[in-house]
Scaffold this active site. Structure first.
Site, PDB file in Angstrom:
ATOM      1  N   LYS A 189       0.844  -1.203   0.000  1.00  0.00           N
ATOM      2  CA  LYS A 189       0.000   0.000   0.000  1.00  0.00           C
ATOM      3  C   LYS A 189       0.877   1.251   0.000  1.00  0.00           C
ATOM      4  CE  LYS A 189      -1.860   2.876   2.708  1.00  0.00           C
ATOM      5  NZ  LYS A 189      -1.820   4.115   1.923  1.00  0.00           N
ATOM      6  N   GLU A 265       9.950   1.181  10.499  1.00  0.00           N
ATOM      7  CA  GLU A 265      11.033   2.123  10.176  1.00  0.00           C
ATOM      8  C   GLU A 265      10.418   3.502  10.326  1.00  0.00           C
ATOM      9  OE1 GLU A 265      14.079   1.018   9.307  1.00  0.00           O
ATOM     10  OE2 GLU A 265      13.467  -1.075   9.218  1.00  0.00           O
ATOM     11  N   CYS A 299      13.977  10.579   5.947  1.00  0.00           N
ATOM     12  CA  CYS A 299      13.892  10.048   7.317  1.00  0.00           C
ATOM     13  C   CYS A 299      15.168  10.323   8.097  1.00  0.00           C
ATOM     14  CB  CYS A 299      13.584   8.557   7.290  1.00  0.00           C
ATOM     15  SG  CYS A 299      14.792   7.598   6.370  1.00  0.00           S
ATOM     16  N   GLU A 398      10.163  15.544  15.278  1.00  0.00           N
ATOM     17  CA  GLU A 398      10.433  15.527  13.845  1.00  0.00           C
ATOM     18  C   GLU A 398       9.502  16.513  13.136  1.00  0.00           C
ATOM     19  OE1 GLU A 398       9.156  12.090  11.473  1.00  0.00           O
ATOM     20  OE2 GLU A 398      11.171  12.057  10.638  1.00  0.00           O
TER      21      GLU A 398
END
Ligand code: NAD
Length: 494
Positions: A189, A265, A299, A398
């Site tokens: 997905k 992750e 990331c 973040e």
């Protein structure tokens, strides 16, 4: 490589309606519902994709299960599987220009980076895992006399893969190629704002000889399609890249369904630690590139920089100069160094974080503003805050945008404490000419990867995985295969 003429020829190429790939067939969502995929370059609708829901997920998982159970893939000789994976890699490289431009139109990454990091990296990943097939051996255990203990590695079955909008093809390849190499079937997905290049990956894989049902791809929102996949009773492993918030939901979904293994992750707030003895010009280039490329939507983006106090101000001045010289704008221009923010939602999140950072007392040195609003697209200037308070959201959370938080330090111990002082542990950088200190800092920094006198740039041969709240498990390298296999012991009386 790709040149500007190729890009210009492809930049307005028609994009058909995105269909799901289930059991080798292109199908719309069972409900017929669609979503618009918006181009962040100018805010216009680029294509429609299927808005899949639980019924579509059921069909895709059933197709993957049937393809697993009848052995069309899992029982194929490993070297034959490997040849198909390598052919997929070759075909991705052959279609790299088309795939790169389509992906950039969908998510806004600057083309110079996207070309290498998306189709070419994905091609390398499929070739790498294809080459591993047929090269691994099982184990014979050192049992006591009178028994033979064999340790087999078996595929887990059906793997669900959920990926984010940054580098969709690179990250999907890390999961899909490893899962397929281990003999599993997959339901993938993509993120709803960056699905188009992954739908093409499905076509390319089929054309390269991947049997029907081995790779199924369905598009849709996380809340509808993603959640249904995470809760499905017939998915054996979920491999996810994305935010910590969604990662937590996936663990809950596993606990509330079939206890499927969940590999996460997740994000980061990765620090670069710059000592006064470093090559400061080179370090400034690496630190600036490490946070501002792809407008910080990476990331492992180096979103914090800790600088030894004696050179702190001068080093931040170098970073400001680098930031102000960066070319931000049309991601389909090969000269662009930082492209668009992938969605309007993300743009607003970044701008809100910049306002909050100023209110929390950080000193805005440059940026903090939307750029090129007249295009209708989503752009933010490279942004640097100095003297960011350690407890502020700017340092702790973040942002996933081109925003760098700078802080001074006095000692190696203090630098280590500041660097390790967030919930994350994905990546870090160390800049020093002192080889002993470099090795020491690699050991002291909590991160899945520590870069020394460089930032970013690691290939498929090394694992990438987070420590702390940056996740568990690893993508890339032979280690990634372990996520997609079960160990089985055969104990034989002699
Ligand atoms: P996101 O978590 O919002 O979405 C990721 C994927 O999860 C998308 O496909 C989305 O549709 C799906 N999703 C959303 N809600 C869901 C739900 N309730 N159930 C199931 N699926 C759901 O992340 P994003 O904004 O697309 O990507 C940015 C994040 O990804 C950042 O935090 C970034 O650090 C992280 N990231 C990590 C790595 C890594 O290797 N560690 C790499 C790239 C990006």
């Amino acid at each position: 490589m790709i040149d500007q003429a190729q890009i210009n020829a492809l930049r307005a190429a028609p994009v058909g309606e995105g269909m799901n790939l289930i059991g080798g067939q292109h199908v719309p969502a069972a409900s017929g519902a669609t979503l618009d995929s918006i181009s962040p370059i100018d805010g216009t609708a680029l294509a429609r994709i299927a808005a899949s829901g639980p019924e579509d997920v059921d069909r895709a998982v059933a197709a993957a299960r049937a393809a697993f159970d009848d052995g069309r893939w899992s029982a194929m000789a490993p070297m034959a599987r490997g040849r198909i994976l390598q052919r997929i890699g070759d075909a991705l490289a052959d279609h790299a220009a088309e795939l790169a431009v389509l992906g950039v139109r969908d998510n806004g990454t600057e083309i110079a980076m996207a070309f290498k990091a998306e189709p070419m990296s994905a091609a390398g990943t499929f070739r790498y895992y294809g080459e591993l097939c047929g090269k691994e051996y099982g184990q014979i255990a050192p049992t006591a006399p009178g028994a033979l203990g064999l340790v087999h590695q078996e595929p887990v079955g059906v793997v669900g893969a959920i990926v984010p909008w940054n580098f969709p093809m690179m990250i999907a390849a890390w999961k899909v190629a490893a899962a397929l190499a281990a003999g599993n079937t997959v339901v993938l997905k993509p993120a709803e704002v960056a699905s188009l290049s992954l739908l093409r990956l499905g076509d390319i894989a089929q054309a390269a000889g991947l049997p029907d049902g081995v790779l199924n791809i369905l598009t849709g929102t996380g809340a509808a399609a993603g959640d249904a996949l995470a809760r499905h009773m017939d998915v054996d492993v979920l491999a996810f890249t994305g935010s910590g918030t969604v990662g937590r939901r996936l663990l809950e979904a596993s606990a509330q369904s079939n206890l499927k293994r969940v590999y996460l992750e997740l994000g980061g707030k990765s620090p670069c630690v710059v000592f006064a003895d470093a090559d400061l010009d080179a370090a400034a280039r690496a630190v600036a590139g490490g946070i501002f490329r792809d407008s910080g939507q990476v990331c492992i983006a180096g979103a914090r920089v800790l600088v030894e106090r004696s050179v702190h101000r001068a080093f931040v001045d170098l970073l400001v100069e680098a930031a102000e010289n960066m070319r931000v704008g049309d991601p389909l221009d090969l000269r662009t160094q930082a492209g668009a923010i992938a969605s309007e939602t993300q743009l607003n999140k970044i701008l809100a974080a910049c306002s909050a950072a100023q209110e929390a007392g950080a000193e805005l040195r440059t940026g903090g503003q939307q750029l090129h609003a007249d295009t209708g697209g989503f752009y933010v200037g490279p942004t640097i805050f100095d003297n960011a308070p350690q407890t502020s959201a700017l340092v702790q959370d973040e942002i996933f945008g081109p925003v760098l938080a700078a802080q001074p330090f006095d000692t190696e111990d203090e630098a280590t404490a500041l660097a390790n002082g967030t919930a994350y542990g994905l990546a870090a950088g160390v800049f020093t000419r002192d080889i002993s200190r470099a090795h020491r800092m690699v050991g002291r920094l909590r991160a899945g990867v520590v870069h020394v006198n460089t930032y970013g740039g690691a290939d498929v041969t090394v694992p990438l995985g987070g420590h702390g709240q940056s996740g568990n498990g690893h993508d890339k390298s032979p280690h990634a295969l372990d996520k997609f296999r079960n160990l089985k012991t055969a104990w034989i009386a002699l």
